[in-house]
Design an enzyme around this catalytic site. Structure first.
Site, PDB file in Angstrom:
ATOM      1  N   ALA A   1       0.842  -1.209   0.000  1.00 34.46           N
ATOM      2  CA  ALA A   1       0.000   0.000   0.000  1.00 34.46           C
ATOM      3  C   ALA A   1       0.870   1.249   0.000  1.00 34.46           C
ATOM      4  O   ALA A   1       1.826   1.345   0.771  1.00 34.46           O
ATOM      5  CB  ALA A   1      -0.913   0.001   1.228  1.00 34.46           C
TER       6      ALA A   1
ATOM      7  N   ILE B   1       0.994   5.747  -1.318  1.00 36.38           N
ATOM      8  CA  ILE B   1       0.370   6.918  -1.953  1.00 36.38           C
ATOM      9  C   ILE B   1       1.456   7.909  -2.365  1.00 36.38           C
ATOM     10  O   ILE B   1       2.585   7.831  -1.890  1.00 36.38           O
ATOM     11  CB  ILE B   1      -0.610   7.642  -0.989  1.00 36.38           C
TER      12      ILE B   1
ATOM     13  N   ASP C   1       2.762  14.545  -4.369  1.00 37.48           N
ATOM     14  CA  ASP C   1       3.928  15.233  -4.916  1.00 37.48           C
ATOM     15  C   ASP C   1       3.802  16.756  -4.817  1.00 37.48           C
ATOM     16  O   ASP C   1       2.763  17.329  -5.155  1.00 37.48           O
ATOM     17  CB  ASP C   1       4.127  14.858  -6.388  1.00 37.48           C
TER      18      ASP C   1
ATOM     19  N   GLN D   1      13.719  12.009  -6.255  1.00 32.46           N
ATOM     20  CA  GLN D   1      12.892  12.514  -7.353  1.00 32.46           C
ATOM     21  C   GLN D   1      12.434  13.928  -7.027  1.00 32.46           C
ATOM     22  O   GLN D   1      11.888  14.154  -5.931  1.00 32.46           O
ATOM     23  CB  GLN D   1      11.685  11.590  -7.577  1.00 32.46           C
ATOM     24  N   PHE D   2      12.666  14.841  -7.950  1.00 35.53           N
ATOM     25  CA  PHE D   2      12.178  16.222  -7.824  1.00 35.53           C
ATOM     26  C   PHE D   2      10.682  16.174  -7.489  1.00 35.53           C
ATOM     27  O   PHE D   2       9.908  15.511  -8.166  1.00 35.53           O
ATOM     28  CB  PHE D   2      12.402  16.935  -9.170  1.00 35.53           C
TER      29      PHE D   2
ATOM     30  N   TYR E   1       7.927  11.186  -0.463  1.00 34.68           N
ATOM     31  CA  TYR E   1       7.874   9.816  -1.005  1.00 34.68           C
ATOM     32  C   TYR E   1       9.264   9.184  -1.037  1.00 34.68           C
ATOM     33  O   TYR E   1       9.445   8.032  -0.640  1.00 34.68           O
ATOM     34  CB  TYR E   1       7.276   9.902  -2.404  1.00 34.68           C
TER      35      TYR E   1
HETATM   36  N1  CAA Z   1      14.380  18.882 -12.247  1.00 37.64           N
HETATM   37  C1  CAA Z   1      14.650  20.186 -12.205  1.00 37.64           C
HETATM   38  N2  CAA Z   1      13.708  21.127 -12.300  1.00 37.64           N
HETATM   39  C2  CAA Z   1      12.457  20.739 -12.434  1.00 37.64           C
HETATM   40  C3  CAA Z   1      12.097  19.370 -12.473  1.00 37.64           C
HETATM   41  C4  CAA Z   1      13.132  18.430 -12.396  1.00 37.64           C
HETATM   42  N3  CAA Z   1      12.894  17.122 -12.430  1.00 37.64           N
HETATM   43  N4  CAA Z   1      10.766  19.277 -12.605  1.00 37.64           N
HETATM   44  C5  CAA Z   1      10.296  20.540 -12.637  1.00 37.64           C
HETATM   45  N5  CAA Z   1      11.319  21.414 -12.541  1.00 37.64           N
HETATM   46  C6  CAA Z   1      11.247  22.865 -12.533  1.00 37.64           C
HETATM   47  C7  CAA Z   1      10.247  23.346 -13.561  1.00 37.64           C
HETATM   48  O1  CAA Z   1      10.866  23.441 -14.828  1.00 37.64           O
HETATM   49  C8  CAA Z   1       9.849  24.693 -13.010  1.00 37.64           C
HETATM   50  O2  CAA Z   1      10.839  25.630 -13.299  1.00 37.64           O
HETATM   51  P1  CAA Z   1      10.461  27.161 -13.612  1.00 37.64           P
HETATM   52  O3  CAA Z   1       9.790  27.648 -12.363  1.00 37.64           O
HETATM   53  O4  CAA Z   1      11.772  27.790 -13.873  1.00 37.64           O
HETATM   54  O5  CAA Z   1       9.528  27.085 -14.772  1.00 37.64           O
HETATM   55  C9  CAA Z   1       9.889  24.456 -11.488  1.00 37.64           C
HETATM   56  O6  CAA Z   1      10.734  23.307 -11.292  1.00 37.64           O
HETATM   57  C10 CAA Z   1       8.524  24.150 -10.916  1.00 37.64           C
HETATM   58  O7  CAA Z   1       8.010  23.039 -11.623  1.00 37.64           O
HETATM   59  P2  CAA Z   1       6.492  22.816 -11.809  1.00 37.64           P
HETATM   60  O8  CAA Z   1       5.876  23.940 -12.588  1.00 37.64           O
HETATM   61  O9  CAA Z   1       6.261  21.426 -12.296  1.00 37.64           O
HETATM   62  O10 CAA Z   1       5.976  22.985 -10.319  1.00 37.64           O
HETATM   63  P3  CAA Z   1       4.645  22.536  -9.734  1.00 37.64           P
HETATM   64  O11 CAA Z   1       4.602  23.020  -8.342  1.00 37.64           O
HETATM   65  O12 CAA Z   1       3.511  22.880 -10.612  1.00 37.64           O
HETATM   66  O13 CAA Z   1       4.756  20.946  -9.743  1.00 37.64           O
HETATM   67  C11 CAA Z   1       5.621  18.821  -9.178  1.00 37.64           C
HETATM   68  C12 CAA Z   1       5.839  20.333  -9.080  1.00 37.64           C
HETATM   69  C13 CAA Z   1       4.364  18.441  -8.374  1.00 37.64           C
HETATM   70  C14 CAA Z   1       6.802  18.173  -8.528  1.00 37.64           C
HETATM   71  C15 CAA Z   1       5.428  18.390 -10.638  1.00 37.64           C
HETATM   72  O14 CAA Z   1       6.552  18.810 -11.363  1.00 37.64           O
HETATM   73  C16 CAA Z   1       5.287  16.890 -10.752  1.00 37.64           C
HETATM   74  O15 CAA Z   1       4.217  16.328 -10.570  1.00 37.64           O
HETATM   75  N6  CAA Z   1       6.381  16.208 -11.063  1.00 37.64           N
HETATM   76  C17 CAA Z   1       6.369  14.749 -11.183  1.00 37.64           C
HETATM   77  C18 CAA Z   1       6.902  14.125  -9.917  1.00 37.64           C
HETATM   78  C19 CAA Z   1       7.118  12.649 -10.183  1.00 37.64           C
HETATM   79  O16 CAA Z   1       7.899  12.243 -11.024  1.00 37.64           O
HETATM   80  N7  CAA Z   1       6.427  11.788  -9.413  1.00 37.64           N
HETATM   81  C20 CAA Z   1       6.566  10.394  -9.604  1.00 37.64           C
HETATM   82  C21 CAA Z   1       5.217   9.758  -9.478  1.00 37.64           C
HETATM   83  S1  CAA Z   1       5.259   8.033  -9.886  1.00 37.64           S
HETATM   84  C22 CAA Z   1       5.749   7.294  -8.518  1.00 37.64           C
HETATM   85  O17 CAA Z   1       6.023   7.884  -7.504  1.00 37.64           O
HETATM   86  C23 CAA Z   1       5.833   5.810  -8.580  1.00 37.64           C
HETATM   87  C24 CAA Z   1       7.218   5.363  -8.419  1.00 37.64           C
HETATM   88  O18 CAA Z   1       7.533   4.815  -7.348  1.00 37.64           O
HETATM   89  C25 CAA Z   1       8.180   5.460  -9.512  1.00 37.64           C
END
Ligand code: CAA
Length: 246
Positions: free
Chosen positions: A89, A91, A94, A147-148, A153
């Protein structure tokens, strides 16, 4: 008598695939689900039975110690033992740390990490008495490499493997193994929720050229819970299509 396997978060995503695999292998499977999601769990159970498998349901919020104590007591009364436990389980909530609320932090730590304490503690004595146990904890590639947007998590899932290694040492002499499976990007709703452009970028970087399927994880779990895997404990098995090698 066939072995009893409890899979937390067993009615969807990775958990459902793990339940199917273990049922096909002849285990008596119990799928834990979040009590709020009862209707969804019942639908899943019905679909599961149409495939010719049976599966018991065990409601409990894994972030609640009292819920987990109650679930363990019921299962021990009903089945006499739990041989296999898959702590699946989990969640996501992010957000970058500047935007992350303490609720988002706590929810992920409690559901993804404290749950291991909550579920293992009331079951471990019974496993020790039976001199057999297989525990598999599901972590993540995002614990291994960070992870960014996932301080909560990544921290919780990294803690999962620390928990695995410590518990493996405490239980090894009782015939109980404890291991971690660390999935990469798998075809589930959690990965579907990643923004499209980012998800496509991630998929393009996976060496095997595809996202994983839940069954890829289920087969890794099946391997670790086998009776013959008795010499594998405290290890971490990455199932990630090569996206992270270490
Ligand atoms: N590295 C560097 N910079 C990054 C980045 C990264 N990986 N991702 C985003 N940024 C930057 C963006 O370019 C942006 O820059 P600017 O302000 O200069 O434009 C800034 O960071 C803010 O980014 P967002 O606009 O995306 O910010 P937000 O607040 O709207 O969202 C977030 C942030 C929620 C983290 C969103 O980017 C997101 O959902 N990212 C995905 C996170 C992810 O990969 N989760 C994995 C889920 S799957 C899982 O967890 C299962 C598993 O076990 C593998």
């Amino acid at each position: 008598m066939s072995k009893v396997a409890l899979v937390t978060g067993g009615t969807s995503g990775l958990g459902a695939a793990i339940c199917s695999q273990l049922a096909a292998d002849g285990y008596q499977v119990v799928a834990n689900y979040l009590p709020d999601l009862k209707a969804q769990a019942l639908d899943w159970q019905q679909a599961f039975s149409q495939l010719g498998y049976t599966c018991a349901l065990a409601p409990a919020d894994v972030s609640s110690e009292t819920d987990c104590q109650r679930m363990a007591q019921i299962l021990i009364e009903q089945f006499g033992r739990v041989d296999v436990l898959v702590n699946n389980a989990g969640i996501t909530r992010d957000a970058t740390i500047k935007k992350m609320t303490s609720e988002q932090w706590q929810a992920v730590i409690n559901t993804n990490l404290s749950s291991l304490f909550n579920v293992c503690k009331p079951l471990i004595e019974s496993m020790q008495q039976h001199r057999f146990g297989r525990i598999v904890n599901i972590s993540s590639v995002n614990a291994q490499r960070g992870q960014f947007g996932q301080t909560n998590y990544s921290a919780a899932k990294a803690g999962v493997h620390g928990f695995t290694k410590a518990l493996a040492q405490e239980t090894a002499r009782y015939g109980i193994t404890v291991n971690t499976v660390s999935p990469g990007f798998i075809n589930t709703s959690m990965v579907a929720a990643i923004p499209d452009d980012l998800r496509n970028e991630i998929i393009n970087s996976i060496p095997v050229g595809r996202v994983g399927e839940p069954e890829d994880i289920a087969r890794a779990v099946r391997f670790l819970v086998d009776d013959n895997a008795s010499y594998i404990t405290g290890t971490e098995l990455s199932v990630n299509g090569g996206i992270f090698m270490h």
